[in-house]
Design a protein around this motif. Structure first.
Motif, PDB file in Angstrom:
ATOM      1  N   ASP A 404      19.510  17.137   5.807  1.00 48.57           N
ATOM      2  CA  ASP A 404      20.920  17.133   6.173  1.00 48.57           C
ATOM      3  C   ASP A 404      21.526  18.512   5.940  1.00 48.57           C
ATOM      4  O   ASP A 404      22.266  19.032   6.785  1.00 48.57           O
ATOM      5  CB  ASP A 404      21.668  16.079   5.352  1.00 48.57           C
ATOM      6  N   GLY A 405      21.223  19.112   4.797  1.00 49.63           N
ATOM      7  CA  GLY A 405      21.691  20.476   4.561  1.00 49.63           C
ATOM      8  C   GLY A 405      21.042  21.485   5.483  1.00 49.63           C
ATOM      9  O   GLY A 405      21.655  22.495   5.852  1.00 49.63           O
ATOM     10  N   ALA A 406      19.789  21.219   5.901  1.00 50.44           N
ATOM     11  CA  ALA A 406      19.069  22.150   6.766  1.00 50.44           C
ATOM     12  C   ALA A 406      19.721  22.248   8.141  1.00 50.44           C
ATOM     13  O   ALA A 406      19.951  23.349   8.660  1.00 50.44           O
ATOM     14  CB  ALA A 406      17.609  21.704   6.894  1.00 50.44           C
ATOM     15  N   TYR A 407      20.038  21.106   8.763  1.00 46.98           N
ATOM     16  CA  TYR A 407      20.609  21.189  10.108  1.00 46.98           C
ATOM     17  C   TYR A 407      22.042  21.719  10.056  1.00 46.98           C
ATOM     18  O   TYR A 407      22.499  22.393  10.992  1.00 46.98           O
ATOM     19  CB  TYR A 407      20.539  19.836  10.816  1.00 46.98           C
ATOM     20  N   VAL A 408      22.764  21.447   8.958  1.00 46.79           N
ATOM     21  CA  VAL A 408      24.121  21.993   8.833  1.00 46.79           C
ATOM     22  C   VAL A 408      24.075  23.515   8.809  1.00 46.79           C
ATOM     23  O   VAL A 408      24.938  24.186   9.383  1.00 46.79           O
ATOM     24  CB  VAL A 408      24.807  21.433   7.570  1.00 46.79           C
ATOM     25  N   ALA A 409      23.061  24.072   8.153  1.00 46.02           N
ATOM     26  CA  ALA A 409      22.935  25.531   8.088  1.00 46.02           C
ATOM     27  C   ALA A 409      22.681  26.146   9.461  1.00 46.02           C
ATOM     28  O   ALA A 409      23.017  27.315   9.688  1.00 46.02           O
ATOM     29  CB  ALA A 409      21.803  25.915   7.136  1.00 46.02           C
ATOM     30  N   LEU A 410      22.117  25.378  10.389  1.00 47.42           N
ATOM     31  CA  LEU A 410      21.732  25.934  11.687  1.00 47.42           C
ATOM     32  C   LEU A 410      22.713  25.607  12.802  1.00 47.42           C
ATOM     33  O   LEU A 410      22.578  26.157  13.905  1.00 47.42           O
ATOM     34  CB  LEU A 410      20.337  25.415  12.072  1.00 47.42           C
ATOM     35  N   ILE A 411      23.669  24.724  12.578  1.00 51.09           N
ATOM     36  CA  ILE A 411      24.607  24.368  13.654  1.00 51.09           C
ATOM     37  C   ILE A 411      25.365  25.586  14.180  1.00 51.09           C
ATOM     38  O   ILE A 411      25.419  25.804  15.389  1.00 51.09           O
ATOM     39  CB  ILE A 411      25.567  23.258  13.194  1.00 51.09           C
TER      40      ILE A 411
END
Length: 531
Positions: A404-411
């Motif tokens: 969840d934190g990973a995709y937030v970093a890439l949005i």
């Protein structure tokens, strides 16, 4: 003299990267705890509300939905702070901070511009605290919809945005570090508050817990009082952001275009008042159309569809993880600790995944990494019905929180690759709006599935398949684009490569460019040279 005394104390300097700025960071850290962490902990009250008022899952889920949706719907257009961050020397692994802080509510913007950010945060703290205190006296679920869902949500929206924007005003060189510290309050606050809220419920019931939370959230007023206004000098030597050509990638404005823009602005200022007003209105309308021209880009439309599936899936586990854990026999304290794990691992995923995808060997595959994170998060949700003990739910919390934190970093990175930095601000504003609709509807739909089927399996399957569909939609679009780009290269009788069609975008390779001052890496498309 009297008028001068009424003016707020301001500082007309360049960002100091320290001094009072660290007080601003500390205040913003507390703001993120009081807003984002408290919002996540509302799910701990889910079972308490349901048992006390005797409502089904669907009706109870509207409370959490209204808090999230009110905050998101108040997000109109991101601050131009995001664009400044991207073009002022901050690497892409820190762009997640700018994405999380760039939602600017229309009401918050009006109050902040009319008065100050300090007034907006203090007013938001009063509203949020009042909503929580009133919720402790609730006599019906509908009362909670208004007090906890709407009133508290509006207060959070008013407080969150101006506090974050003040951090960007006080820092320049250390802006990434400042934002990282300020935004870590969300995960750290969830890690601490989740077990504390459960203890408060055990000792004082849910009414007492909400009353104490209302007093805790009133600290937003103290944080707002720390936001000393600052007036920044313009840095004329700052590198200009690169504009994005909708077809051929990034391009720098030419001297002729810059001169023409300056002449247009001088012509508007030298004209009569009536003609000036007409010209300014026409120019404003034209700029508004240009600002949202990315809405016609096929790539952004695919990305927008992916955001809808993403928001529909990611909100359900945060709402139903604690009720599911209680349903399978996990104790209240252990169920609350699962939320703590989600919060702290979310921050780790933000930082580490953002750092990894900023490495040169992964930089060109950031979108693929984004799809991978979404797919893995969806797979985690599909396996939840098999996890029926605390020992098995802990790995789920770790994996789901990390991705969840990973995709937030890439949005923000993926969005920037699609629309360009010049339109990133507006594009993220549209992304926030697209998140608001599923945030409002998906928790009640998940609750309806629980009421209908008698288990949480269908709800978590809905979450998992939505996240996987978001990833597959982007993957399918990427495959179609790759096949479409390869078609012209196999023309001719002998299978020779087809001649260029005149559109340089059909043959392009990514190249790295740096701004002249800050040496910030930008990804652009340039025509490939042929030997």
């Amino acid at each position: 003299m009297s008028q001068e005394k009424r003016k707020p104390r301001t500082v007309d300097v360049l960002p100091s990267d320290g001094g009072w700025g660290w007080v601003i960071v500390a205040g913003c850290f507390m703001v993120t705890i009081c807003t984002r962490a408290v919002t996540r902990c509302i799910s701990i009250f889910f079972v308490e509300f349901q048992m006390h008022f005797g409502h089904d899952y669907s009706g109870t889920a509207w409370i959490h939905s209204l808090v999230d949706c009110t905050t998101m719907l108040c997000a109109d257009k991101p601050l131009t702070l995001t664009l400044k961050i991207v073009t002022s020397g901050i690497s892409h692994q820190h762009m997640f901070s700018s994405w999380q802080c760039c939602d600017s509510s229309p009401l918050g913007s009006f109050i902040g511009n009319r008065f100050s950010c300090r007034v907006a945060v203090i007013l938001g703290g009063l509203l949020a605290s009042t909503g929580l205190v009133l919720s402790s006296f609730a006599t019906s679920l509908e009362f909670l919809y208004l007090s906890l869902g709407v009133l508290t949500g509006v207060g959070f929206a008013l407080s969150y945005t101006p506090a974050i924007s003040m951090v960007g005003a006080y820092f320049s060189e250390r802006k990434a570090l400042a934002f990282g510290i300020a935004m870590s309050g969300s995960g750290i606050g969830t890690f601490i508050l989740a077990p504390v809220v459960q203890l408060l419920i055990d000792y004082y019931s849910w009414r007492g817990a909400l009353l104490i939370l209302g007093g805790f959230v009133s600290n937003l007023c103290v944080c707002g009082a720390l936001l000393r206004p600052i007036v920044l000098k313009e840095d004329e030597d700052e590198a200009c952001p690169l504009a994005r050509d909708s077809e051929c990638g990034f391009k720098a404005p030419t001297e002729k275009e810059a001169l023409q823009t300056k002449m247009d602005s001088e012509r508007c200022s030298s004209s009569s008042s009536s003609s000036s007003s007409c010209s300014v209105s026409s120019l404003s309308c034209f700029q508004s159309l240009q600002e949202y021209s990315f809405l016609l880009m096929p790539d952004f439309l695919v990305l927008a569809g992916s955001f809808l599936f993403l928001a529909n899936g990611c909100s359900l586990p945060f709402v139903y993880l604690v009720p599911y854990a209680l349903d399978v026999g996990v104790s209240h304290h252990q169920a609350a600790f699962l939320m703590s794990i989600l919060g702290i691992v979310d921050i780790i995923g933000n930082i580490t995944f953002g750092w990894l995808t900023d490495r040169r060997w992964l930089k060109r595959h950031r979108k693929l990494c984004y799809m991978f994170a979404l797919g893995m998060e969806g797979l985690c949700c599909l396996f939840i019905p098999l996890l029926r003990t605390f020992a098995l739910l802990v790995p789920f919390s770790v994996l789901y929180g990390y991705f969840d934190g990973a995709y937030v970093a890439l949005i923000p990175v993926v969005t920037s690759d699609v629309v360009g930095t010049s339109q990133l601000s507006s594009a993220l504003g549209v992304a926030y709006f697209l998140h608001a609709i599923p945030y409002l509807l998906s928790p009640p739909i998940g609750g309806w599935l629980v009421d209908t089927t008698g288990s949480y399996t269908a709800t978590f399957f809905l979450s998992g398949f939505s996240l996987i569909a978001s990833s597959l939609l982007l993957f399918t679009a990427a495959v179609v684009r790759r096949c479409h780009q390869r078609q012209p290269r196999h023309g001719g009788a002998n299978g020779a490569q087809a001649a260029p069609t005149g559109d340089p975008c059909c043959k392009s390779e990514p190249a790295d460019f740096y701004s002249p001052k800050n040496k910030d890496m930008m990804i652009t498309n340039t025509p490939a040279t042929t030997s």
